[in-house]
Design a protein around this motif. Structure first.
Motif: not given
Ligand SMILES: Cc1cc2nc3c(=O)[nH]c(=O)nc-3n(C[C@H](O)[C@H](O)[C@H](O)COP(=O)(O)OP(=O)(O)OC[C@H]3O[C@@H](n4cnc5c(N)ncnc54)[C@H](O)[C@@H]3O)c2cc1C
Length: 532
Positions: A22, A24, A47, A55, A57, A61, A63, A187, A225, A228, A299, A334, A370, A372
């Motif tokens: 769940i 993307g 969704q 991802s 925003r 970098l 790094h 979805v 997610t 979320f 979002l 973000g 969590g 990066k």
């Protein structure tokens, strides 16, 4: 030419998946790619659009995290530097080496940052991007003409990576499909299915394009997610304790003439002891970021006034030219899905772990959050190892360390299409098919009509926003230009996917409404923009 057409009818099939992922964003897509490339029957559900959340925003970098080195977190930095090198090797068309310059206003700072960055070089070992070195005041001024050098004693030059986050997300989705996985955007997972023993056995899903509802069965479910994750954890156990503490980061985008440089600027300690970057990106200058604890998640998070003021004031202290709100071409926010500590009573996000958290609920639901972007591959590897263990799947080794991402190539091309990697040649073929598609979408940008056709045919773009925000990135670098392009983009998409005139109007209106949130101007101008 239609290589990546999504077969949404796959949702009708009654078979069991090995794994449903769940989300993307970087984490979910990486996990789906890892699982598919190990030969597991994998389905990913997003969704909204791929990378619609955090991802797309990021600060862009790739790094190790110089700042975490300063905090003494050597193993985190070492791991990330290794992943930085792998990401550059496997997605060579999207990850480039970038010189960063730290301006120093005392000899003590020179010594401190040079020592730290020599350590950074050493930790990167065979994945080094280039050697850090001292720059005289004159060299700094030559490299970054727009930097105010009045009190400068010199600077430190070091190297890290830079990338296009949302484009990498789409290319990871395509790579996953190449490996036999199924990835579907639009979805939404609306519930979890459990067997008679209370173990996870699948998900309820809602296709927001068709309006259809599905029950999908699988041996394992991964909750990737981002901010979320707690919504899904609460589908598992109502009122489950929160795992994530969102922290908002804002970027403003300015004209490149502010620094007039190919190098990025890194300010290691702002007035509130944080780091600020000014990074040349898509021919504009990305400046950020902030770190503000936020109670809610969405979002489309909105930049707070104090965050914008902070960035503009800090940039103005270091740039020769004062930066005003009128100079801002786009502003976006973000949310970092920071893993909260067990006992979370602090109001600051600085102490909260930047590392990722992987947890398995009693029901077998696996949650990963969590970390990066740079470490997405490693996080995904650990997650699929856990899936194998929890769902008792056949043990198969991870193969992503050296797996090339779709379209990866090293190219000396000067074309703006270089960012498409090997797909560039196929876009050029489209132009041969219809020379009209070679026309530019906007006088200030090199992007051509063929890129819109390509995004619809092969990059799973369904809306004008998908194209302008996450395929071409124009919304993120120049909102007015994006609004200017939206009519033509909608028209091209409508022809390509047989949509009506009403669809075009609706798409353009929706896009303009969204785009105004990325503008920093008085409402009267927003209204004017909406009516033109
Ligand atoms: C300001 C900022 C700057 C950053 N800069 C960098 C950087 O320079 N370099 C770096 O390496 N990292 C950076 N990061 C970190 C990096 O961006 C994140 O760690 C990463 O993008 C998180 O990805 P994710 O997949 O976990 O979350 P997300 O990208 O948010 O993805 C989660 C997805 O789940 C979907 N979803 C939610 N609920 C459902 C549901 N019910 N059904 C289906 N889908 C659902 C969402 O729509 C979303 O797309 C930065 C983060 C921020 C906030």
């Amino acid at each position: 030419m239609n290589y990546y057409k999504q077969e949404r009818t796959v949702l009708d099939s009654k078979g069991e998946w090995d794994l449903i992922v769940i989300g993307g964003g970087a984490t979910g897509l990486g996990t789906a790619l890892d699982a598919a490339s190990r030969g597991f029957k994998t389905l990913l559900l997003e969704q909204s659009d791929f990378a619609k959340g955090t991802s797309s925003r990021s600060t862009k970098l790739v790094h190790g995290g110089v700042r975490y080195l300063a905090q003494g977190d050597i193993s985190l930095v070492y791991q990330a530097l290794k992943e930085r090198g792998r990401m550059q090797e496997n997605a060579a068309h999207l990850v480039s080496k970038e010189e960063f310059i730290i301006p120093c206003f005392s000899w003590f700072s020179v010594a401190k940052y040079l020592a730290g960055l020599k350590m950074y070089d050493w930790l990167s070992g065979k994945y080094s991007f280039g050697r850090s070195r001292f720059l005289s005041r004159k060299e700094v001024a030559l490299k970054i003409p727009g930097l105010d050098d009045k009190e400068l004693v010199g600077g430190i030059s070091y190297f890290d990576g830079k990338f296009d986050d949302a484009r990498l997300a789409v290319n990871i989705a395509q790579t996953c499909m190449d490996q036999g996985g199924t990835v579907l955007n639009y979805v939404k997972v609306t519930g979890l299915l459990k067997d008679e023993n209370g173990k996870i056995s699948g998900v309820n899903a809602f296709d927001t394009l068709s309006g259809s509802k599905y029950k999908l069965y699988s041996k394992a479910v991964v909750n990737a997610t981002g901010v979320f994750v707690d919504d899904i954890l609460q589908m598992n156990i109502p009122n489950a304790e929160k795992l994530v503490r969102p922290s908002q980061g804002v970027h403003v985008v300015l004209d490149n003439s502010f620094l007039n440089s190919d190098s990025a600027l890194m300010i290691p300690e702002t007035s509130d002891k944080r780091v600020l970057f000014a990074v040349p990106w898509h021919s504009r200058l990305l400046v950020g970021t902030t770190d503000t604890p936020i109670e809610t998640h969405s979002l489309e998070p909105r930049a707070l006034e104090e965050e914008i003021d902070f960035i503009l004031n800090t940039a103005s202290q270091y740039f020769k030219r004062t930066v005003t709100r009128n100079d801002v071409l786009s502003v976006f926010a973000g949310l970092r899905p920071l893993a909260a500590p067990d006992k979370n009573d602090s109001n600051s996000t600085k102490e909260i772990s930047r590392d990722h958290k992987l947890i398995v609920s009693d029901s077998g639901l696996i949650t990963i959050t969590g970390g990066k972007w740079t470490t997405y591959r490693k996080m995904s590897e650990e997650t699929v190892d856990e899936v194998i263990h929890t769902a008792n799947l056949e043990k198969r080794k991870c193969v992503t360390k050296e797996l090339k991402i779709h379209s990866s190539e090293i190219s000396a091309s000067n074309s703006h299409l270089k960012i498409y990697g090997t797909d560039r040649l196929l876009i050029e073929e489209l132009v041969k098919e219809n020379p009209d598609w070679n026309a530019k979408l906007h006088p200030d940008f090199p992007n051509i009509k063929a890129e819109v056709i390509w995004a619809v045919r092969n990059e799973m773009a369904y809306t004008v926003e998908d194209v302008l925000a996450r395929r071409l990135r124009i919304l993120f670098v120049d909102v007015r230009a994006a609004i200017g392009m939206s009519g033509e983009v909608a028209r091209l998409m409508a022809i390509e996917s047989s949509k009506s005139g009403d669809w075009i109007d609706e798409q353009v209106n929706d896009f303009k409404l969204l785009a105004t949130q990325y503008l920093l101007v008085p409402t009267t101008i927003i209204e004017e923009t909406l009516t033109t």
